[in-house]
Design a protein around this motif. Sequence first.
Motif: not given
Length: 85
Positions: A2, A33, A38, A40, A43, A47, A66-67, A70
């Motif tokens: 991040k 971010l 947020t 998927k 995001n 992105s 993200y993966d 989360h």
Amino acid sequence: MKTAAKVFLIIGMVLGALGIFPIIFGALALKRLEDPTTTKEDNLVWSILAMVFCSILGGLFMLLSYDEEHKPVVEAKVVEEPKEE
């Protein structure tokens, strides 16, 4: 991951400062971010917009972070033992 996304998005915003789109989409992507609500799909959209208008690496790191952040949480079931009387 991040942090790398933030750094590359900010670099892309500074280098693209002559255009208005890198600044707008970079700022909105940075806001998304940090937003814990947020989804998927959101995001993914931000992105891709960050990759196109701001920084390819920043958008890629944003997509991958993200993966990492989360991961699904598995709820554990509590089994109660019978009380001895």
